[in-house]
Design a protein around this motif. Structure first.
Motif, PDB file in Angstrom:
ATOM      1  N   ALA A 174       0.816  -1.222   0.000  1.00  0.00           N
ATOM      2  CA  ALA A 174       0.000   0.000   0.000  1.00  0.00           C
ATOM      3  C   ALA A 174       0.845   1.265   0.000  1.00  0.00           C
ATOM      4  N   THR A 175       2.083   1.167  -0.481  1.00  0.00           N
ATOM      5  CA  THR A 175       2.987   2.307  -0.497  1.00  0.00           C
ATOM      6  C   THR A 175       2.970   3.009  -1.848  1.00  0.00           C
ATOM      7  N   LEU A 176       3.186   4.329  -1.802  1.00  0.00           N
ATOM      8  CA  LEU A 176       3.461   5.120  -2.999  1.00  0.00           C
ATOM      9  C   LEU A 176       4.975   5.253  -3.130  1.00  0.00           C
ATOM     10  N   TRP A 177       5.452   5.227  -4.366  1.00  0.00           N
ATOM     11  CA  TRP A 177       6.890   5.331  -4.578  1.00  0.00           C
ATOM     12  C   TRP A 177       7.258   6.711  -5.073  1.00  0.00           C
ATOM     13  N   ASP A 178       8.518   7.064  -4.902  1.00  0.00           N
ATOM     14  CA  ASP A 178       9.031   8.378  -5.266  1.00  0.00           C
ATOM     15  C   ASP A 178       8.839   8.626  -6.763  1.00  0.00           C
ATOM     16  N   ALA A 179       8.171   9.736  -7.092  1.00  0.00           N
ATOM     17  CA  ALA A 179       7.845  10.033  -8.484  1.00  0.00           C
ATOM     18  C   ALA A 179       9.094  10.243  -9.331  1.00  0.00           C
ATOM     19  N   ALA A 180      10.126  10.844  -8.756  1.00  0.00           N
ATOM     20  CA  ALA A 180      11.357  11.070  -9.520  1.00  0.00           C
ATOM     21  C   ALA A 180      12.040   9.750  -9.854  1.00  0.00           C
ATOM     22  N   VAL A 181      12.005   8.809  -8.923  1.00  0.00           N
ATOM     23  CA  VAL A 181      12.588   7.487  -9.167  1.00  0.00           C
ATOM     24  C   VAL A 181      11.810   6.778 -10.269  1.00  0.00           C
ATOM     25  N   ILE A 182      10.493   6.863 -10.205  1.00  0.00           N
ATOM     26  CA  ILE A 182       9.657   6.236 -11.232  1.00  0.00           C
ATOM     27  C   ILE A 182       9.988   6.804 -12.612  1.00  0.00           C
ATOM     28  N   GLU A 183      10.157   8.108 -12.696  1.00  0.00           N
ATOM     29  CA  GLU A 183      10.445   8.721 -13.991  1.00  0.00           C
ATOM     30  C   GLU A 183      11.796   8.265 -14.524  1.00  0.00           C
ATOM     31  N   ARG A 184      12.780   8.152 -13.649  1.00  0.00           N
ATOM     32  CA  ARG A 184      14.096   7.689 -14.110  1.00  0.00           C
ATOM     33  C   ARG A 184      14.033   6.238 -14.580  1.00  0.00           C
ATOM     34  N   ILE A 185      13.209   5.434 -13.930  1.00  0.00           N
ATOM     35  CA  ILE A 185      13.022   4.048 -14.384  1.00  0.00           C
ATOM     36  C   ILE A 185      12.363   4.033 -15.758  1.00  0.00           C
ATOM     37  N   ALA A 186      11.333   4.865 -15.943  1.00  0.00           N
ATOM     38  CA  ALA A 186      10.646   4.930 -17.232  1.00  0.00           C
ATOM     39  C   ALA A 186      11.591   5.382 -18.337  1.00  0.00           C
ATOM     40  N   GLN A 187      12.457   6.323 -18.020  1.00  0.00           N
ATOM     41  CA  GLN A 187      13.416   6.816 -19.013  1.00  0.00           C
ATOM     42  C   GLN A 187      14.437   5.745 -19.376  1.00  0.00           C
ATOM     43  N   ALA A 188      14.809   4.909 -18.413  1.00  0.00           N
ATOM     44  CA  ALA A 188      15.819   3.872 -18.650  1.00  0.00           C
ATOM     45  C   ALA A 188      15.232   2.629 -19.310  1.00  0.00           C
ATOM     46  N   ALA A 189      13.908   2.459 -19.232  1.00  0.00           N
ATOM     47  CA  ALA A 189      13.273   1.227 -19.716  1.00  0.00           C
ATOM     48  C   ALA A 189      13.313   1.147 -21.235  1.00  0.00           C
ATOM     49  N   PRO A 190      13.733   0.011 -21.786  1.00  0.00           N
ATOM     50  CA  PRO A 190      13.721  -0.156 -23.240  1.00  0.00           C
ATOM     51  C   PRO A 190      12.349  -0.524 -23.792  1.00  0.00           C
ATOM     52  N   GLY A 191      11.442  -0.949 -22.929  1.00  0.00           N
ATOM     53  CA  GLY A 191      10.124  -1.409 -23.356  1.00  0.00           C
ATOM     54  C   GLY A 191       9.002  -0.660 -22.666  1.00  0.00           C
ATOM     55  N   LEU A 192       7.889  -1.354 -22.459  1.00  0.00           N
ATOM     56  CA  LEU A 192       6.696  -0.757 -21.862  1.00  0.00           C
ATOM     57  C   LEU A 192       6.856  -0.618 -20.352  1.00  0.00           C
ATOM     58  N   VAL A 193       6.297   0.449 -19.813  1.00  0.00           N
ATOM     59  CA  VAL A 193       6.212   0.650 -18.363  1.00  0.00           C
ATOM     60  C   VAL A 193       4.746   0.866 -18.032  1.00  0.00           C
ATOM     61  N   VAL A 194       4.163  -0.041 -17.251  1.00  0.00           N
ATOM     62  CA  VAL A 194       2.741   0.027 -16.909  1.00  0.00           C
ATOM     63  C   VAL A 194       2.587   0.510 -15.477  1.00  0.00           C
ATOM     64  N   MET A 195       1.961   1.668 -15.320  1.00  0.00           N
ATOM     65  CA  MET A 195       1.623   2.188 -14.003  1.00  0.00           C
ATOM     66  C   MET A 195       0.260   1.599 -13.614  1.00  0.00           C
ATOM     67  N   ASP A 196       0.276   0.666 -12.691  1.00  0.00           N
ATOM     68  CA  ASP A 196      -0.947  -0.017 -12.262  1.00  0.00           C
ATOM     69  C   ASP A 196      -1.562   0.777 -11.114  1.00  0.00           C
ATOM     70  N   GLU A 197      -2.626   1.496 -11.413  1.00  0.00           N
ATOM     71  CA  GLU A 197      -3.257   2.380 -10.434  1.00  0.00           C
ATOM     72  C   GLU A 197      -4.593   1.809  -9.938  1.00  0.00           C
ATOM     73  N   ALA A 198      -4.605   0.540  -9.608  1.00  0.00           N
ATOM     74  CA  ALA A 198      -5.837  -0.089  -9.134  1.00  0.00           C
ATOM     75  C   ALA A 198      -6.395   0.614  -7.899  1.00  0.00           C
ATOM     76  N   TYR A 199      -5.520   1.131  -7.047  1.00  0.00           N
ATOM     77  CA  TYR A 199      -5.962   1.716  -5.771  1.00  0.00           C
ATOM     78  C   TYR A 199      -5.964   3.237  -5.805  1.00  0.00           C
ATOM     79  N   GLN A 200      -5.970   3.798  -6.994  1.00  0.00           N
ATOM     80  CA  GLN A 200      -5.931   5.248  -7.156  1.00  0.00           C
ATOM     81  C   GLN A 200      -7.045   5.987  -6.408  1.00  0.00           C
TER      82      GLN A 200
END
Length: 368
Positions: A174-200
Protein backbone atom coordinates in the motif's frame (compact mmCIF):
# COMPACT_ATOMS: atom_id res chain seq x y z
CA UNK A 1 -14.83 -45.05 -13.75
CA UNK A 2 -13.21 -47.76 -15.86
CA UNK A 3 -9.51 -48.36 -16.43
CA UNK A 4 -9.99 -47.32 -20.05
CA UNK A 5 -11.55 -44.03 -18.95
CA UNK A 6 -8.63 -43.35 -16.59
CA UNK A 7 -6.10 -44.07 -19.34
CA UNK A 8 -7.91 -41.77 -21.76
CA UNK A 9 -8.06 -39.02 -19.11
CA UNK A 10 -4.34 -39.34 -18.41
CA UNK A 11 -3.62 -39.18 -22.12
CA UNK A 12 -5.70 -36.02 -22.44
CA UNK A 13 -4.00 -34.34 -19.46
CA UNK A 14 -0.60 -35.23 -20.95
CA UNK A 15 -1.39 -32.84 -23.82
CA UNK A 16 -1.32 -29.92 -21.36
CA UNK A 17 2.02 -28.10 -21.12
CA UNK A 18 4.19 -29.48 -18.29
CA UNK A 19 4.63 -26.02 -16.72
CA UNK A 20 0.85 -25.57 -16.61
CA UNK A 21 0.37 -28.98 -14.98
CA UNK A 22 2.98 -28.04 -12.38
CA UNK A 23 1.40 -24.66 -11.62
CA UNK A 24 -1.19 -23.86 -8.96
CA UNK A 25 -4.50 -22.14 -9.61
CA UNK A 26 -5.23 -18.80 -7.92
CA UNK A 27 -7.16 -19.67 -4.78
CA UNK A 28 -10.00 -17.45 -3.57
CA UNK A 29 -10.67 -17.93 0.13
CA UNK A 30 -14.21 -18.92 1.05
CA UNK A 31 -15.82 -16.11 3.01
CA UNK A 32 -19.15 -17.79 3.77
CA UNK A 33 -20.36 -16.67 7.18
CA UNK A 34 -17.28 -14.49 7.76
CA UNK A 35 -16.63 -10.78 7.97
CA UNK A 36 -14.84 -10.31 4.65
CA UNK A 37 -11.76 -8.10 5.02
CA UNK A 38 -9.32 -9.92 2.78
CA UNK A 39 -9.76 -8.70 -0.82
CA UNK A 40 -9.66 -4.88 -0.75
CA UNK A 41 -13.24 -4.51 -1.91
CA UNK A 42 -15.29 -1.39 -1.33
CA UNK A 43 -17.61 -2.52 1.52
CA UNK A 44 -20.36 -0.07 0.58
CA UNK A 45 -23.26 -0.85 -1.74
CA UNK A 46 -25.30 1.70 -3.65
CA UNK A 47 -28.08 3.48 -1.75
CA UNK A 48 -31.44 1.71 -2.20
CA UNK A 49 -32.82 4.34 -4.57
CA UNK A 50 -29.83 3.94 -6.90
CA UNK A 51 -30.08 0.15 -6.66
CA UNK A 52 -33.64 0.43 -7.97
CA UNK A 53 -32.62 2.85 -10.71
CA UNK A 54 -29.79 0.56 -11.82
CA UNK A 55 -32.10 -2.44 -11.84
CA UNK A 56 -34.60 -0.61 -14.04
CA UNK A 57 -31.83 0.45 -16.40
CA UNK A 58 -30.38 -3.04 -16.71
CA UNK A 59 -33.85 -4.46 -17.39
CA UNK A 60 -33.95 -2.52 -20.67
CA UNK A 61 -30.62 -3.83 -22.00
CA UNK A 62 -30.85 -5.90 -25.17
CA UNK A 63 -29.41 -9.17 -23.91
CA UNK A 64 -30.05 -10.79 -27.28
CA UNK A 65 -27.38 -8.58 -28.91
CA UNK A 66 -23.60 -8.68 -28.69
CA UNK A 67 -21.91 -5.70 -27.01
CA UNK A 68 -21.11 -3.01 -29.57
CA UNK A 69 -21.26 0.79 -29.39
CA UNK A 70 -21.88 0.92 -25.64
CA UNK A 71 -18.52 -0.70 -24.96
CA UNK A 72 -16.78 1.97 -27.05
CA UNK A 73 -18.80 4.66 -25.24
CA UNK A 74 -17.69 3.21 -21.91
CA UNK A 75 -14.03 3.27 -22.97
CA UNK A 76 -14.17 6.98 -23.80
CA UNK A 77 -16.20 7.75 -20.68
CA UNK A 78 -13.54 6.08 -18.54
CA UNK A 79 -10.79 8.05 -20.28
CA UNK A 80 -12.68 11.28 -19.56
CA UNK A 81 -13.26 10.22 -15.96
CA UNK A 82 -9.51 9.64 -15.56
CA UNK A 83 -8.79 13.11 -16.95
CA UNK A 84 -7.01 11.83 -20.06
CA UNK A 85 -6.71 13.95 -23.19
CA UNK A 86 -9.00 13.21 -26.13
CA UNK A 87 -6.17 11.77 -28.22
CA UNK A 88 -5.17 9.20 -25.57
CA UNK A 89 -5.86 5.60 -26.52
CA UNK A 90 -7.97 3.38 -24.27
CA UNK A 91 -8.86 -0.29 -24.27
CA UNK A 92 -10.98 -2.35 -21.87
CA UNK A 93 -10.36 -5.59 -20.04
CA UNK A 94 -12.44 -7.98 -17.99
CA UNK A 95 -10.83 -6.49 -14.91
CA UNK A 96 -7.14 -5.51 -14.82
CA UNK A 97 -6.27 -9.20 -14.81
CA UNK A 98 -7.25 -9.61 -18.45
CA UNK A 99 -5.23 -6.54 -19.41
CA UNK A 100 -2.16 -7.97 -17.68
CA UNK A 101 -2.69 -11.15 -19.68
CA UNK A 102 -2.99 -9.22 -22.95
CA UNK A 103 0.17 -7.22 -22.21
CA UNK A 104 2.00 -10.48 -21.54
CA UNK A 105 0.89 -11.84 -24.91
CA UNK A 106 1.86 -8.59 -26.63
CA UNK A 107 5.52 -8.79 -25.54
CA UNK A 108 5.92 -12.59 -25.62
CA UNK A 109 8.95 -13.15 -27.83
CA UNK A 110 11.86 -15.59 -27.33
CA UNK A 111 14.22 -14.21 -24.71
CA UNK A 112 11.88 -11.43 -23.56
CA UNK A 113 11.29 -10.82 -19.86
CA UNK A 114 8.96 -8.98 -17.49
CA UNK A 115 10.28 -7.01 -14.51
CA UNK A 116 8.53 -5.74 -11.39
CA UNK A 117 9.37 -4.81 -7.81
CA UNK A 118 8.62 -7.51 -5.24
CA UNK A 119 6.66 -8.09 -3.16
CA UNK A 120 3.96 -7.03 -5.55
CA UNK A 121 0.81 -8.19 -7.31
CA UNK A 122 1.26 -11.91 -7.93
CA UNK A 123 -0.51 -11.89 -11.30
CA UNK A 124 2.35 -10.01 -13.00
CA UNK A 125 4.54 -13.07 -12.60
CA UNK A 126 1.74 -15.58 -13.15
CA UNK A 127 0.71 -14.15 -16.53
CA UNK A 128 4.33 -13.71 -17.62
CA UNK A 129 5.08 -17.36 -16.94
CA UNK A 130 1.92 -18.45 -18.75
CA UNK A 131 3.46 -16.89 -21.87
CA UNK A 132 6.85 -18.49 -21.06
CA UNK A 133 8.39 -15.11 -20.31
CA UNK A 134 11.12 -14.83 -17.72
CA UNK A 135 10.05 -12.83 -14.67
CA UNK A 136 12.60 -10.67 -12.85
CA UNK A 137 11.55 -9.60 -9.35
CA UNK A 138 13.57 -6.75 -7.81
CA UNK A 139 13.19 -6.58 -4.01
CA UNK A 140 11.91 -3.39 -2.45
CA UNK A 141 13.84 -1.72 0.35
CA UNK A 142 13.24 -3.78 3.47
CA UNK A 143 12.65 -0.91 5.90
CA UNK A 144 10.04 1.16 4.06
CA UNK A 145 9.04 -0.88 0.97
CA UNK A 146 10.27 1.89 -1.33
CA UNK A 147 11.82 1.21 -4.72
CA UNK A 148 15.50 0.28 -4.66
CA UNK A 149 16.45 2.61 -7.49
CA UNK A 150 19.99 1.32 -7.95
CA UNK A 151 18.79 -2.30 -8.06
CA UNK A 152 15.96 -1.48 -10.47
CA UNK A 153 18.24 0.39 -12.87
CA UNK A 154 20.85 -2.36 -12.69
CA UNK A 155 18.20 -4.99 -13.47
CA UNK A 156 16.98 -2.93 -16.43
CA UNK A 157 20.50 -2.66 -17.83
CA UNK A 158 21.14 -6.37 -17.37
CA UNK A 159 17.84 -7.86 -18.50
CA UNK A 160 16.43 -5.22 -20.91
CA UNK A 161 12.83 -6.04 -19.94
CA UNK A 162 10.11 -5.77 -22.56
CA UNK A 163 7.60 -4.89 -19.84
CA UNK A 164 7.89 -3.31 -16.38
CA UNK A 165 5.03 -3.07 -13.87
CA UNK A 166 4.98 -0.32 -11.25
CA UNK A 167 1.93 -0.53 -8.98
CA UNK A 168 1.02 2.89 -7.59
CA UNK A 169 0.09 2.32 -4.76
CA UNK A 170 1.63 -1.12 -4.45
CA UNK A 171 -0.17 -4.28 -3.38
CA UNK A 172 0.25 -5.64 -0.69
CA UNK A 173 2.39 -2.89 0.86
CA UNK A 174 0.00 0.00 0.00
CA UNK A 175 2.99 2.31 -0.50
CA UNK A 176 3.46 5.12 -3.00
CA UNK A 177 6.89 5.33 -4.58
CA UNK A 178 9.03 8.38 -5.27
CA UNK A 179 7.85 10.03 -8.48
CA UNK A 180 11.36 11.07 -9.52
CA UNK A 181 12.59 7.49 -9.17
CA UNK A 182 9.66 6.24 -11.23
CA UNK A 183 10.44 8.72 -13.99
CA UNK A 184 14.10 7.69 -14.11
CA UNK A 185 13.02 4.05 -14.38
CA UNK A 186 10.65 4.93 -17.23
CA UNK A 187 13.42 6.82 -19.01
CA UNK A 188 15.82 3.87 -18.65
CA UNK A 189 13.27 1.23 -19.72
CA UNK A 190 13.72 -0.16 -23.24
CA UNK A 191 10.12 -1.41 -23.36
CA UNK A 192 6.70 -0.76 -21.86
CA UNK A 193 6.21 0.65 -18.36
CA UNK A 194 2.74 0.03 -16.91
CA UNK A 195 1.62 2.19 -14.00
CA UNK A 196 -0.95 -0.02 -12.26
CA UNK A 197 -3.26 2.38 -10.43
CA UNK A 198 -5.84 -0.09 -9.13
CA UNK A 199 -5.96 1.72 -5.77
CA UNK A 200 -5.93 5.25 -7.16
CA UNK A 201 -9.30 6.19 -5.56
CA UNK A 202 -7.73 5.95 -2.10
CA UNK A 203 -4.61 8.04 -2.67
CA UNK A 204 -4.48 11.29 -0.71
CA UNK A 205 -4.45 14.07 -3.27
CA UNK A 206 -1.44 15.74 -1.64
CA UNK A 207 0.51 12.46 -1.73
CA UNK A 208 -0.07 11.12 -5.21
CA UNK A 209 1.71 12.17 -8.39
CA UNK A 210 0.06 12.16 -11.81
CA UNK A 211 0.87 9.08 -13.84
CA UNK A 212 -1.06 10.65 -16.72
CA UNK A 213 1.46 13.51 -16.78
CA UNK A 214 4.30 10.99 -16.85
CA UNK A 215 2.52 9.17 -19.69
CA UNK A 216 2.39 12.44 -21.66
CA UNK A 217 6.17 12.87 -21.26
CA UNK A 218 7.16 9.22 -21.77
CA UNK A 219 5.50 7.47 -24.75
CA UNK A 220 6.41 4.01 -23.40
CA UNK A 221 4.31 4.56 -20.25
CA UNK A 222 0.80 3.10 -19.98
CA UNK A 223 -1.65 3.71 -17.13
CA UNK A 224 -3.89 0.84 -16.02
CA UNK A 225 -6.89 1.37 -13.76
CA UNK A 226 -9.88 -0.65 -12.63
CA UNK A 227 -13.42 -0.04 -11.47
CA UNK A 228 -13.06 -2.83 -8.90
CA UNK A 229 -11.78 -0.54 -6.13
CA UNK A 230 -14.05 2.24 -7.39
CA UNK A 231 -16.84 0.06 -6.02
CA UNK A 232 -17.64 -2.38 -8.83
CA UNK A 233 -15.49 -5.43 -8.06
CA UNK A 234 -18.28 -7.71 -9.27
CA UNK A 235 -18.63 -5.90 -12.60
CA UNK A 236 -15.03 -6.60 -13.72
CA UNK A 237 -14.00 -3.53 -15.71
CA UNK A 238 -10.35 -2.64 -16.20
CA UNK A 239 -8.99 -0.05 -18.61
CA UNK A 240 -5.62 0.81 -20.12
CA UNK A 241 -4.60 4.31 -21.19
CA UNK A 242 -1.64 5.41 -23.28
CA UNK A 243 -0.40 6.69 -26.60
CA UNK A 244 -3.04 5.69 -29.16
CA UNK A 245 -0.55 3.92 -31.44
CA UNK A 246 0.69 1.83 -28.50
CA UNK A 247 -2.72 0.98 -27.03
CA UNK A 248 -3.85 -0.04 -30.51
CA UNK A 249 -1.38 -2.95 -30.40
CA UNK A 250 -2.96 -4.27 -27.19
CA UNK A 251 -6.44 -3.66 -28.59
CA UNK A 252 -5.64 -6.11 -31.40
CA UNK A 253 -5.38 -8.88 -28.80
CA UNK A 254 -8.57 -8.04 -26.92
CA UNK A 255 -11.21 -10.74 -27.38
CA UNK A 256 -14.30 -9.47 -29.19
CA UNK A 257 -17.16 -8.74 -26.81
CA UNK A 258 -15.03 -9.23 -23.67
CA UNK A 259 -17.19 -6.73 -21.76
CA UNK A 260 -20.82 -7.81 -21.39
CA UNK A 261 -23.67 -5.42 -22.11
CA UNK A 262 -24.78 -5.66 -18.48
CA UNK A 263 -21.32 -4.84 -17.17
CA UNK A 264 -20.90 -1.95 -19.58
CA UNK A 265 -24.28 -0.49 -18.63
CA UNK A 266 -23.57 -0.87 -14.90
CA UNK A 267 -20.23 0.88 -15.34
CA UNK A 268 -21.78 3.77 -17.28
CA UNK A 269 -24.41 4.09 -14.56
CA UNK A 270 -21.68 4.21 -11.91
CA UNK A 271 -19.79 6.94 -13.77
CA UNK A 272 -23.01 8.97 -13.89
CA UNK A 273 -23.05 8.73 -10.09
CA UNK A 274 -19.31 9.11 -9.52
CA UNK A 275 -19.96 11.51 -6.65
CA UNK A 276 -21.50 8.69 -4.61
CA UNK A 277 -18.41 6.53 -5.06
CA UNK A 278 -16.10 9.48 -4.37
CA UNK A 279 -17.86 10.00 -1.04
CA UNK A 280 -17.42 6.31 -0.22
CA UNK A 281 -13.70 6.54 -1.03
CA UNK A 282 -13.35 9.59 1.20
CA UNK A 283 -15.00 7.71 4.07
CA UNK A 284 -12.67 4.75 3.53
CA UNK A 285 -9.62 7.06 3.62
CA UNK A 286 -10.79 8.35 6.98
CA UNK A 287 -11.38 4.82 8.22
CA UNK A 288 -7.93 3.80 6.97
CA UNK A 289 -6.35 6.50 9.15
CA UNK A 290 -8.41 5.38 12.13
CA UNK A 291 -7.49 1.72 11.58
CA UNK A 292 -3.80 2.54 11.16
CA UNK A 293 -3.67 4.50 14.42
CA UNK A 294 -5.49 1.72 16.27
CA UNK A 295 -3.14 -0.94 14.91
CA UNK A 296 -0.15 1.16 15.95
CA UNK A 297 -1.45 1.13 19.52
CA UNK A 298 -1.75 -2.66 19.72
CA UNK A 299 1.18 -4.48 21.31
CA UNK A 300 3.16 -6.62 18.90
CA UNK A 301 1.61 -5.05 15.78
CA UNK A 302 3.72 -2.93 13.39
CA UNK A 303 1.67 -1.41 10.54
CA UNK A 304 3.06 0.47 7.55
CA UNK A 305 1.49 3.73 6.37
CA UNK A 306 -1.00 3.13 3.57
CA UNK A 307 -2.24 4.92 0.48
CA UNK A 308 -4.63 2.12 -0.48
CA UNK A 309 -7.76 0.66 1.11
CA UNK A 310 -5.62 -1.88 2.97
CA UNK A 311 -3.01 -1.88 5.70
CA UNK A 312 -0.03 -4.18 5.88
CA UNK A 313 1.13 -5.04 9.39
CA UNK A 314 3.69 -7.36 10.91
CA UNK A 315 2.70 -9.45 13.93
CA UNK A 316 4.59 -11.94 16.04
CA UNK A 317 2.92 -14.99 14.48
CA UNK A 318 0.97 -14.33 11.28
CA UNK A 319 -0.33 -17.88 10.84
CA UNK A 320 -1.64 -18.11 14.39
CA UNK A 321 -3.21 -14.65 14.28
CA UNK A 322 -4.87 -15.35 10.92
CA UNK A 323 -6.30 -18.63 12.20
CA UNK A 324 -7.51 -17.06 15.44
CA UNK A 325 -9.28 -14.24 13.61
CA UNK A 326 -10.91 -16.67 11.20
CA UNK A 327 -12.13 -18.76 14.12
CA UNK A 328 -13.75 -15.58 15.43
CA UNK A 329 -15.48 -14.98 12.09
CA UNK A 330 -13.10 -12.41 10.57
CA UNK A 331 -11.34 -13.18 7.28
CA UNK A 332 -8.16 -11.25 6.43
CA UNK A 333 -5.18 -12.09 4.19
CA UNK A 334 -2.05 -13.83 5.42
CA UNK A 335 0.63 -12.63 2.98
CA UNK A 336 3.61 -13.88 4.95
CA UNK A 337 4.42 -16.66 2.47
CA UNK A 338 4.40 -14.42 -0.62
CA UNK A 339 7.94 -13.06 -0.15
CA UNK A 340 10.66 -13.12 2.52
CA UNK A 341 10.21 -9.36 3.08
CA UNK A 342 6.63 -10.12 4.21
CA UNK A 343 7.57 -12.53 7.01
CA UNK A 344 4.76 -12.61 9.60
CA UNK A 345 2.80 -9.95 7.73
CA UNK A 346 -0.99 -9.71 7.48
CA UNK A 347 -3.02 -7.49 5.17
CA UNK A 348 -6.22 -5.90 6.49
CA UNK A 349 -8.83 -4.48 4.13
CA UNK A 350 -10.30 -1.19 5.33
CA UNK A 351 -13.99 -1.71 6.06
CA UNK A 352 -16.96 0.26 7.31
CA UNK A 353 -16.75 1.83 10.78
CA UNK A 354 -18.61 -1.12 12.33
CA UNK A 355 -16.45 -3.67 10.49
CA UNK A 356 -13.25 -1.96 11.59
CA UNK A 357 -14.48 -1.80 15.18
CA UNK A 358 -15.17 -5.53 15.17
CA UNK A 359 -11.84 -6.33 13.50
CA UNK A 360 -9.91 -4.36 16.11
CA UNK A 361 -11.80 -5.91 19.00
CA UNK A 362 -11.28 -9.46 17.72
CA UNK A 363 -7.62 -8.78 16.91
CA UNK A 364 -7.00 -7.41 20.38
CA UNK A 365 -8.53 -10.56 21.89
CA UNK A 366 -6.34 -12.73 19.65
CA UNK A 367 -3.18 -10.91 20.65
CA UNK A 368 -3.97 -11.05 24.35
Amino acid sequence: MTAAFDRALTQAIDQIRPDVRAAHAYVVQSSHGLLKMDAMENPYRLPPELQRALGERLATVALNRYPAERTAELARALARHAGAADDVGVTLGNGSDELIGLLSIAVARPGACVLAPVPGFVMYEAFARQQRLDFIGVPLRADDFQLDEAAMLAAIREHQPALIYLAYPNNPTATLWDAAVIERIAQAAPGLVVMDEAYQPFVDQVSGQSSLALMARQPNVLVMRTMSKFGLAGVRIGYLLGAAALVEQVEKLRPPYNISVLNAEAALFALAHADVYAAQAAELRQQRDRLFQALQALPGVSPWPSQGNMILARVQDAAATFAALKARGVLIKNVSALHPLLANCLRFTVGTPDENTRLLAELQDCLS
